[in-house]
Design a protein around this motif. Structure first.
Motif: not given
Length: 304
Positions: A149-150, A158-161, A195-196
């Motif tokens: 979603s990001h 990558y790892y989300l914060r 997402g894109n």
């Protein structure tokens, strides 16, 4: 080591659920019928496409779509595709209370797990790609291993914060009260497959009466060229990368878009070191080769 380029489709089965408040067609019998088309016509056509090219995709299924089209969704499951979360009625997480978000996550997680013969969903897509401040922690506590979603990258996981924070402009206050840089939150062990909007079929090719940036008559060859140009640059400039594409049976179940997808798949397959995979495979590849940050909040069941 040979290159490893992972490409895959995420099929969001918005169907009727997309017209219950997201697209502005909740009072239109005609628009609701377009959602029925997605479930009953678009979905079988996409299944036929994936079978033709031996592709396993990830289907992000709102609870409403599963309960409205049980036979079509069973065909998705029985074809061996991955199944992921996508809300219940395609509701916007930012518009809901924490309790509402949790109730929907609990219900749809249990619904998909039972439907998928006891196999719980590993991934989630936020409806409209809008996430709430609490969303990451809710997914972690539920044991979700990846999100899609990001958009802080476009070709690398990558790892989300957990919660970045920022200060909005306030023209009614002194400038020194809002001149602040973004503050990064704490790292988590939730893998983000970015997402894109430029690799999404819906905005350019689906007519939505209430959406000013969507008209639905973009030539498929223009979209196809954007996808090809994006892939070509990454193939030239990056050793390994991921290429997650978002499609919808509402759009990609249409004949002219299906022909575009066939052309694109066949073009991609002329490249070496390319693997068509589910979203979970992309996330697992990243996690296996990139240990999460020390002290990261991990998904339930994957605690360090």
């Amino acid at each position: 080591m040979p290159r490893k380029i992972l490409i895959g489709f995420g099929a969001d089965v918005d169907a009727v659920s997309g017209w219950l408040g997201s697209y502005g067609g909740e009072d239109s019998v005609s628009d609701i019928s377009r959602g029925i088309y997605a479930g009953e016509v678009g979905t079988p056509r996409l299944l036929k496409l994936f079978k033709k090219y031996n592709i396993k995709a990830t289907w992000f299924i709102p609870g409403h779509s599963l309960e409205t089209f049980p036979e079509e969704m069973a065909a998705v499951r029985d074809a061996g595709h991955e199944i992921g979360l996508h809300g219940y009625s395609h509701e916007n997480p930012r518009s809901m209370t924490l309790e509402q978000q949790k109730d929907i996550l609990d219900y749809t997680y249990d619904l998909l797990t039972k439907f998928n013969n006891g196999v719980p969903p590993k991934g989630s897509v936020a409806p409209w790609w809008e996430t709430s401040a609490e969303g990451t922690l809710l997914l972690l506590d539920k044991g979700i291993e990846y999100d899609h979603s990001h958009m802080a990258h476009d070709s690398q996981a990558y790892y989300l914060r957990d919660e970045d924070t920022w200060t909005k402009i306030n023209y009614t206050a002194q400038a020194n009260t809002w001149m602040r840089p973004l503050q990064r939150g704490k790292p988590t062990g939730l893998v983000e497959l970015p997402g894109n909007w430029y690799l999404d079929d819906l905005p350019p090719m689906m007519f939505i009466k209430s959406s000013p940036n969507s008209h639905g008559w973009v030539n498929t060859r223009d979209v196809e060229q954007i996808w090809k140009d994006t892939f070509t640059y990454l193939y030239r400039e990056e050793e390994n990368f991921i290429f997650p594409i978002t499609i919808h049976p509402d759009v990609s179940g249409r004949p002219h878009v299906l022909l575009m997808l066939e052309r694109f798949i066949e073009w991609v397959n002329t490249h070496e070191d390319v693997h068509w995979v589910c979203m979970y495979d992309m996330a697992k590849e990243f996690r296996d080769n990139n240990p999460p940050p020390a002290g990261a909040h991990m998904p339930r069941g994957l605690e360090l």
